[in-house]
Write an enzyme that holds these catalytic residues in place. Structure first.
Site, PDB file in Angstrom:
ATOM      1  N   ASP A  12      37.356  14.784 -21.888  1.00 38.60           N
ATOM      2  CA  ASP A  12      37.365  15.872 -22.872  1.00 38.60           C
ATOM      3  C   ASP A  12      36.022  16.610 -22.987  1.00 38.60           C
ATOM      4  O   ASP A  12      35.019  16.023 -23.401  1.00 38.60           O
ATOM      5  CB  ASP A  12      37.718  15.340 -24.255  1.00 38.60           C
ATOM      6  N   HIS A  49      44.969  19.719 -29.569  1.00 36.66           N
ATOM      7  CA  HIS A  49      44.298  20.961 -29.979  1.00 36.66           C
ATOM      8  C   HIS A  49      44.627  22.130 -29.043  1.00 36.66           C
ATOM      9  O   HIS A  49      43.892  23.123 -29.007  1.00 36.66           O
ATOM     10  CB  HIS A  49      42.784  20.749 -30.027  1.00 36.66           C
ATOM     11  N   HIS A  95      41.359  11.718 -25.198  1.00 34.32           N
ATOM     12  CA  HIS A  95      41.497  11.952 -26.646  1.00 34.32           C
ATOM     13  C   HIS A  95      40.497  11.205 -27.504  1.00 34.32           C
ATOM     14  O   HIS A  95      40.014  11.752 -28.492  1.00 34.32           O
ATOM     15  CB  HIS A  95      42.915  11.650 -27.141  1.00 34.32           C
ATOM     16  N   HIS A 137      37.451  10.087 -26.769  1.00 31.26           N
ATOM     17  CA  HIS A 137      36.082  10.548 -26.518  1.00 31.26           C
ATOM     18  C   HIS A 137      35.080   9.435 -26.254  1.00 31.26           C
ATOM     19  O   HIS A 137      33.865   9.676 -26.277  1.00 31.26           O
ATOM     20  CB  HIS A 137      35.575  11.413 -27.687  1.00 31.26           C
ATOM     21  N   HIS A 151      47.181  11.807 -23.150  1.00 28.45           N
ATOM     22  CA  HIS A 151      46.360  12.184 -24.295  1.00 28.45           C
ATOM     23  C   HIS A 151      46.900  11.461 -25.522  1.00 28.45           C
ATOM     24  O   HIS A 151      47.897  11.873 -26.121  1.00 28.45           O
ATOM     25  CB  HIS A 151      46.411  13.707 -24.478  1.00 28.45           C
TER      26      HIS A 151
END
Length: 276
Positions: free
Chosen positions: A8, A68, A178, A180, A153
């Site tokens: 990401d 998102h 997702h 991170h 994700h």
């Protein structure tokens, strides 16, 4: 085939890492195909068409998204004309864009990329397992494509692991996004699929999952609304996973990639740092 998946990308710092490192990685790893998750690229939320074009210009071949996907409203429009940008394929029927696409490399090899979103602790979308099963039935590895990449994700590591084993032997790479944070479980599963529970973030790790620390800490300690989250803008670490496949499209080599920023650096065995 040599593949790279980049975790990401968060904000301006993450975009700078893409621009700095991807061209050199493509050259020195002799990469055939690069995927980056870009759902946090625009100010930490969503992606714009301009940013997508910047990624492509740096050498990224495909951009996957997640929860998102449409935080930047222009994505509702440009994603229809952008086959290089994939939102999760288990969004409801009629959602703009596409969740899977078959790409062709410069060498003429075919790469299937799929984006899917989990349902545990996340928005209740359509069944991701059924979506993957349908796509793999339509485009099986070794017959209709030479490599297949699945971006999972999801919030729950259990759901990511279940999806990876569900697709083991049918995709070249099943990679989690997702959360991170890069996990230390990169490996090749029993039937030949490369896997990592989370590829990690391409962004500033002196942060709270890519955001300036002060506001997340304030919300945790005060439990009251406050300022909007802003992406941290310090030196970014590019985090990802390198995979080399055999003639059957399954993985024969897997290695983490971490460059720049504050995390320990890592490149595949046989390569030297720094990457230039």
């Amino acid at each position: 085939m040599r593949l790279l998946f980049i975790g990401d990308v968060v904000g301006r710092a993450g975009r700078a890492a893409i621009a700095e490192h991807v061209p050199a990685l493509r050259r020195q790893l002799d990469l055939d195909f690069i995927v980056a998750n870009g759902e946090n690229a625009a100010g930490g939320l969503g992606i714009t068409e301009t940013i997508a074009q910047e990624f492509l210009g740096a050498g990224v071949d495909c951009i996957t998204l997640g929860n998102h996907s449409f935080d930047q409203r222009e994505a509702l429009v440009f994603i229809e004309r952008a086959p290089h940008v994939l939102r999760p394929m288990n969004y409801p029927a009629g959602t703009p864009g596409r969740g899977a696409w078959l790409y062709e490399t410069a060498k003429g090899e075919r790469v299937l990329v799929m984006s899917v979103m989990g349902r545990v602790f996340m928005d209740a979308l359509d069944d991701p397992f059924a979506a993957v099963e349908k796509e793999l039935g339509a485009c099986p590895l070794g017959l209709a494509c030479d490599a297949a990449i699945l971006d999972i994700h999801a919030e729950a590591s259990s759901e990511k692991q279940a999806m990876a084993h569900f697709s083991d032997g049918r995709v070249s790479l099943a990679i989690g996004t997702h959360t991170h944070v890069p996990t230390a479980d990169w490996r090749i599963l029993p039937h030949g699929t490369a896997y990592q529970t989370d590829a990690g973030m391409t962004g500033d790790y002196d942060s709270v999952i890519g955001m300036d620390k002060e506001e997340p800490i304030r919300r945790f300690t005060r439990k009251t609304p406050g300022a909007r989250f802003e992406p941290a803008d310090g030196p970014a670490t590019l985090c990802g996973l390198f995979v080399e496949t055999g003639a059957d499209g399954l993985a024969k080599r897997v290695a983490p990639v971490r460059l720049g920023g504050g995390l320990g650096q890592a490149v595949p065995e046989g390569m030297a740092l720094p990457i230039r």
